[in-house]
Design a protein around this motif. Structure first.
Motif, short mmCIF file in Angstrom:
data_model
loop_
_atom_site.label_atom_id
_atom_site.label_comp_id
_atom_site.label_asym_id
_atom_site.label_seq_id
_atom_site.Cartn_x
_atom_site.Cartn_y
_atom_site.Cartn_z
N ARG A 1 28.47 49.76 26.78
CA ARG A 1 29.36 49.02 27.73
C ARG A 1 30.64 49.91 27.64
O ARG A 1 31.73 49.23 28.40
CB ARG A 1 30.04 47.67 27.55
N ASN A 2 30.81 50.97 27.54
CA ASN A 2 31.70 51.77 27.39
C ASN A 2 31.66 53.29 28.20
O ASN A 2 32.84 54.60 28.50
CB ASN A 2 33.00 52.15 25.82
N ILE A 3 30.93 53.05 29.40
CA ILE A 3 30.43 54.44 29.46
C ILE A 3 30.95 54.44 30.91
O ILE A 3 31.40 53.94 31.72
CB ILE A 3 28.67 55.13 30.09
N ILE A 4 31.92 55.27 31.15
CA ILE A 4 32.54 55.60 32.76
C ILE A 4 32.22 56.61 34.09
O ILE A 4 32.33 56.42 34.55
CB ILE A 4 34.45 55.89 32.45
N VAL B 1 35.02 55.72 27.39
CA VAL B 1 36.36 55.40 26.83
C VAL B 1 36.62 55.48 25.91
O VAL B 1 37.65 56.00 25.44
CB VAL B 1 36.48 53.82 27.45
N LEU B 2 35.58 55.53 24.59
CA LEU B 2 36.16 55.30 23.38
C LEU B 2 36.12 56.61 23.33
O LEU B 2 36.86 57.28 22.41
CB LEU B 2 34.40 55.35 22.52
N LYS B 3 35.40 58.27 23.41
CA LYS B 3 35.58 58.87 23.76
C LYS B 3 37.03 60.30 24.32
O LYS B 3 37.67 60.64 23.47
CB LYS B 3 34.79 60.13 24.21
N GLY B 4 37.28 59.44 25.41
CA GLY B 4 38.43 59.52 26.13
C GLY B 4 39.88 59.18 24.93
O GLY B 4 40.88 60.07 25.00
N ILE B 5 39.33 58.01 24.50
CA ILE B 5 41.05 57.39 23.70
C ILE B 5 40.45 59.16 22.53
O ILE B 5 42.08 58.96 22.49
CB ILE B 5 40.59 56.06 23.32
N LEU C 1 33.80 54.55 14.40
CA LEU C 1 32.95 54.19 16.22
C LEU C 1 32.42 55.68 16.63
O LEU C 1 31.26 55.39 16.95
CB LEU C 1 33.74 54.51 17.10
N SER C 2 33.15 56.83 16.35
CA SER C 2 32.80 58.37 16.98
C SER C 2 32.00 59.08 16.31
O SER C 2 31.36 60.22 16.49
CB SER C 2 33.47 59.08 17.36
N GLY C 3 32.42 58.94 14.70
CA GLY C 3 32.04 60.77 14.01
C GLY C 3 33.24 61.30 13.53
O GLY C 3 32.12 62.41 13.17
N HIS C 4 34.59 60.92 14.48
CA HIS C 4 34.54 62.62 14.50
C HIS C 4 36.24 62.71 13.63
O HIS C 4 36.94 62.84 13.88
CB HIS C 4 35.12 62.51 16.09
N GLN C 5 35.97 61.47 12.45
CA GLN C 5 37.49 61.17 11.47
C GLN C 5 38.15 62.38 11.00
O GLN C 5 39.08 62.67 10.88
CB GLN C 5 36.99 60.61 10.02
N GLY C 6 36.86 63.14 11.07
CA GLY C 6 37.85 64.60 10.52
C GLY C 6 39.20 65.71 10.96
O GLY C 6 40.15 65.72 10.88
N ALA C 7 39.21 65.40 12.90
CA ALA C 7 39.85 66.35 14.01
C ALA C 7 41.06 65.34 13.31
O ALA C 7 42.04 65.89 13.33
CB ALA C 7 39.45 66.09 14.66
N GLY D 1 36.54 69.14 24.85
CA GLY D 1 34.63 68.94 24.67
C GLY D 1 34.19 67.26 24.76
O GLY D 1 33.67 67.18 25.25
N LEU D 2 35.23 66.88 23.46
CA LEU D 2 34.66 65.49 23.74
C LEU D 2 35.49 64.70 24.27
O LEU D 2 34.43 63.38 25.17
CB LEU D 2 35.96 64.84 22.75
N GLY D 3 36.35 65.10 25.14
CA GLY D 3 36.33 64.07 26.39
C GLY D 3 35.58 64.01 27.62
O GLY D 3 35.05 62.94 28.53
N LEU D 4 35.26 65.03 27.37
CA LEU D 4 34.08 65.53 28.46
C LEU D 4 32.86 65.18 28.09
O LEU D 4 31.61 65.48 29.40
CB LEU D 4 34.11 67.32 29.09
N GLY D 5 32.16 64.21 27.74
CA GLY D 5 31.02 64.35 26.68
C GLY D 5 30.04 65.44 26.47
O GLY D 5 29.10 64.82 26.58
#
Length: 257
Positions: free
Chosen positions: A93-96, A110-114, A154-160, A251-255
């Motif tokens: 539900r969060n694809i913009i 929305v999630l990746k943007g945050i 949520l996104s699997g990107h906790q390392g960054a 890269g994350l924000g752009l999907g």
């Protein structure tokens, strides 16, 4: 071809991520996915990632700051489960926006943007002179762990997020790397335990020869990364990490990631 491409990616990514604390899975998963179904690629990546972090832990364990590791790592572990639990309920539900590039469809969410915003926010602290010497009080470590774990689940990107936060708590270069490694190892153990059922489903399709070769290549990357860290300063590591975080965030924000 996979016996050439995947080990090269594993070696280079492992050497690079020795300093940054993130990115091996991000780079390795697409390489595996070129030759295997996605579920098998995820399992292969998780195994190599876990073994690589285990090897790094053996090399740098004496430099771990256990107080910071526990203050940050335990909340990260707990909230990673919460983030993972919420994942299925929000991702659809969060694809913009979506767009096509090189015949591939990319989704901006929305999630990746945050997460991208948070990453760039933290990275700028290393690149803006007035903010560079600012450090986070140790009392805020659990908050950093909560953010890292929750968005990692949520996104699997906790390392960054972990690296971005640990850069500002006054650790030496050795302690920054080692403390990040033990936290990543803790996360890996929790993920492996969750993935066990998936491993059983695809165990007959796992290419163990390729896993061994990719893991050995990653070990070589870690070995040379450990040698190189003795020759560079904490300031250099911070700039490298900040630069990689910004590239990763874009890269994350752009999907793309």
């Amino acid at each position: 071809m996979e016996y050439i491409l995947i080990p090269i990616v594993a070696l280079l990514a492992s050497a690079l991520t020795f300093f940054s604390g993130f990115g091996l899975g991000t780079l390795l998963l697409p390489a595996f996915a070129l030759f295997f179904p996605v579920d098998v690629a995820i399992a292969l990546t998780a195994i190599v990632h876990f073994l690589n972090n285990t090897f790094k832990l053996v090399l740098v364990r004496k430099h771990i700051n256990w107080k910071i590791a526990l203050q940050f790592g335990l909340p990260a572990l707990l909230f990673s489960f919460l983030g993972a639990f919420l994942l299925d309920q929000i991702t659809s539900r969060n694809i913009i926006a979506t767009y096509t590039l090189a015949n591939r469809i990319f989704e901006i969410t929305v999630l990746k943007g945050i997460v991208a915003f948070l990453l760039i926010f933290f990275a700028l602290f290393e690149l803006i002179p007035k903010l560079k010497n600012l450090q986070f009080p140790k009392k805020y470590l659990p908050i950093g762990g909560i953010l890292s774990g929750f968005f990692g689940g949520l996104s699997g990107h906790q390392g960054a997020l972990r690296s971005a936060f640990l850069m500002k708590v006054g650790l030496s270069k050795e302690a920054f790397i080692a403390t990040g490694v033990i936290i990543a190892f803790m996360i890996d153990v929790s993920r492996i335990s969750v993935y066990c059922s998936n491993f059983l489903k695809v165990k007959d399709t796992l290419n163990w020869n390729l896993i061994c070769i990719a893991t050995f290549a990653a070990f070589i990357g870690v070995y040379f990364g450990n040698k190189l860290v003795k020759k560079i300063t904490i300031n250099t590591i911070q700039k490298i990490v900040a630069f990689l975080i910004i590239i990763f965030a874009i890269g994350l924000g752009l999907g793309i990631i």
